[in-house]
Design an enzyme around this catalytic site. Structure first.
Site, mmCIF file in Angstrom:
data_model
loop_
_atom_site.group_PDB
_atom_site.id
_atom_site.type_symbol
_atom_site.label_atom_id
_atom_site.label_comp_id
_atom_site.label_asym_id
_atom_site.label_seq_id
_atom_site.Cartn_x
_atom_site.Cartn_y
_atom_site.Cartn_z
ATOM 1 N N ASP A 1 2.702 -0.398 3.197
ATOM 2 C CA ASP A 1 1.564 -0.337 2.290
ATOM 3 C C ASP A 1 0.734 -1.626 2.452
ATOM 4 O O ASP A 1 0.464 -2.043 3.575
ATOM 5 C CB ASP A 1 2.048 -0.123 0.849
ATOM 6 C CG ASP A 1 0.947 0.336 -0.102
ATOM 7 O OD1 ASP A 1 0.676 1.540 -0.157
ATOM 8 O OD2 ASP A 1 0.347 -0.514 -0.773
ATOM 9 N N TYR B 1 -7.618 -3.463 -4.265
ATOM 10 C CA TYR B 1 -8.276 -2.410 -3.490
ATOM 11 C C TYR B 1 -9.763 -2.711 -3.334
ATOM 12 O O TYR B 1 -10.323 -2.552 -2.240
ATOM 13 C CB TYR B 1 -8.079 -1.052 -4.167
ATOM 14 C CG TYR B 1 -6.712 -0.476 -3.938
ATOM 15 C CD1 TYR B 1 -6.506 0.492 -2.956
ATOM 16 C CD2 TYR B 1 -5.615 -0.900 -4.682
ATOM 17 C CE1 TYR B 1 -5.241 1.024 -2.729
ATOM 18 C CE2 TYR B 1 -4.357 -0.380 -4.471
ATOM 19 C CZ TYR B 1 -4.168 0.577 -3.486
ATOM 20 O OH TYR B 1 -2.917 1.088 -3.255
ATOM 21 N N HIS C 1 7.038 6.986 1.770
ATOM 22 C CA HIS C 1 6.199 5.797 1.711
ATOM 23 C C HIS C 1 6.948 4.542 1.256
ATOM 24 O O HIS C 1 6.672 3.450 1.725
ATOM 25 C CB HIS C 1 5.035 6.076 0.759
ATOM 26 C CG HIS C 1 4.015 4.988 0.714
ATOM 27 N ND1 HIS C 1 3.171 4.709 1.765
ATOM 28 C CD2 HIS C 1 3.696 4.096 -0.264
ATOM 29 C CE1 HIS C 1 2.374 3.705 1.443
ATOM 30 N NE2 HIS C 1 2.671 3.313 0.220
#
Length: 468
Positions: A238, A387, A444
């Site tokens: 990630d 982000y 993930h």
């Protein structure tokens, strides 16, 4: 006379051909020379840069000391949580919707009931304090990290390894893999450093705009230097994948090896061509049968699924403070927001299950501990801002997006990762791939889901690099 003219014309024609051959050869040689000059000049690293993310004006000096830290809680903190949980409002789910619309309120009520009446946060705080915690001030921020040293065994090589988490995870993701890496009695063991990205859990949030993966990478490189490591290994998924990749780009001389369980590469004409040819003649574009199985049909398995699963990203990359206000104020809202990711990103098929498959790979105590780390530190908003800071511009156009990675790389491709990246694609960016492994299961959150599989792959990769 006529024959002489014909011969003359022939010699002239031959001379023209020779001239063209010479010119063509010169151009070809020039092209080859230009290629090698370009390769020689290819950027091998990116600048470290500098930054100051603390409140106010940067001071003349910064305290480089490392301090012990301990996770703590209080009855008041727990009581406030209970009062907020007791006042939660729910909306009934649609019939037979399972997790297709997000976290089902039917199952959420069961999780929250466990949280309210059975989950023991004080006990989990003791679990968190199982490993030593520290803080140190870097670029104006208190940076938190866990540091675990192995017991030394004769003839065993101890290597420093930094593990970097992503969103919506935390340093706690690595608690199941740490003993597998540090207590191994083989010829290699790791001294593990797990930092919290600034803005996450116990690392102070940046006070200024612009804190991206490059800034986080520089801070973590400073941390490793402060701990006395001139060479070390890195592992991430990630955001951790991007941060550790940036670290390898900034100081390749320090990074002995880079292991990733999530990796992407720039898209170009080669990738587009391989998508056309790959399903029919995979060997021509470097695809294996497993690549074909995981990639195709491409639109259905990748593009469509990414569109379905990245709505959160568009919100967090544009207006994180607006969305964050709600989940930072409501523990039940926060739980729903994070649990949905641990359901779907572990396995997309979990969307069709009434309980979201949450307890197939995790316990409720593990999931709620990660949620409590976000809740008690109030870190959900700054974690979402990460982000916006990274996606303000096209990542492919950033300096790190235009720079390849030359340190030894180990790539672990888990079958339920959000998007599959074949080795042939990965090599467009990671130029020195020592190992590429098709993992048999997992999604993930690799270290959290399949710690043994991930640990084994890290050991195999490092032993190749170390030539053991």
């Amino acid at each position: 006379m006529q024959r002489l003219q014909v011969l003359k014309d022939s010699f002239l024609a031959l001379d023209v051909v020779q001239q063209r051959l010479v010119i063509g050869s010169a151009l070809a040689a020039g092209g080859i020379l230009a290629y090698f000059v370009h390769k020689k000049r290819e950027r091998k690293s990116i600048p470290l840069g500098e930054g100051w993310w603390g409140a106010g004006v940067k001071p003349l000096s910064e305290d480089p000391k490392i301090y012990s830290f301990k996770v703590e809680t209080s009855d008041e903190e727990i009581q406030d949580l209970y009062e907020r949980i007791d006042k939660a409002r729910y909306t009934d789910p649609l019939e037979d919707s399972a997790f297709h619309y997000g976290c089902s309120s039917t199952h959420l009520k069961k999780v929250v009931s466990y949280w309210r009446h059975e989950f023991d946060w004080k006990k989990q705080v003791e679990v968190l304090n199982k490993y030593p915690h520290y803080k140190t001030k870097i670029e104006g921020l208190d940076v938190h990290f866990v540091h675990v040293r192995p017991q030394h065994h004769a003839h065993q090589r101890v290597l420093p390894l930094m593990l970097v988490h992503g969103w919506p995870g935390s340093f706690f993701e690595f608690y199941k893999i740490i003993p597998l890496l540090t207590e191994n009695h083989d010829d290699v063991a790791f001294e593990v450093i797990c930092p919290s990205i600034p803005g996450y859990s116990f690392s102070e949030a940046p006070h200024k705009k612009g804190f991206d993966s490059l800034a986080a990478s520089r801070i973590f490189l400073t941390l490793m230097e402060r701990l006395g490591f001139s060479e070390f290994y890195l592992q991430g998924g990630d955001w951790g994948s991007l941060i550790t990749t940036n670290m390898a780009q900034m100081k390749p001389e320090c990074v002995k090896g880079l292991h990733l369980n999530m990796f992407v590469t720039r898209s170009g004409y080669k990738e587009l061509l391989s998508l056309v040819i790959g399903p029919y003649l995979p060997f021509l574009v470097g695809f294996t049968r497993e690549d074909v199985r995981r990639l195709f049909p491409f639109f259905e398995k990748n593009v469509w699924e990414i569109l379905r699963e990245t709505g959160y990203m568009h919100i967090q990359a544009t207006k994180p403070d607006t969305t964050g206000c709600g989940v930072n104020d409501s523990p039940v809202g926060l739980a729903a927001y994070l649990l949905e990711k641990f359901s779907t990103w572990t396995d997309l098929n979990n969307r069709g299950l009434e309980d979201g498959g949450l307890e197939r790979k995790y316990t409720l105590d593990e999931l709620l501990t990660n949620i409590m780390i976000y809740w008690t530190t109030g870190s959900i908003v700054p974690s979402m801002r990460f982000y916006k800071e990274n996606l303000n511009t096209n990542p492919d156009k950033r300096i790190d997006g235009l720079t390849n990675v030359f340190v030894p790389a180990g790539l672990a491709a888990f079958p339920n990762e959000l998007m599959h990246c074949p080795e042939s694609w990965a090599k467009n960016k990671y130029k020195n791939v020592y190992s590429y492994t098709f993992m048999p299961r997992g999604g993930h959150f690799a270290a959290f889901e399949e710690p043994q599989l991930l640990a084994d792959d890290i050991f195999r990769f490092v032993k190749k690099v170390e030539k053991l």
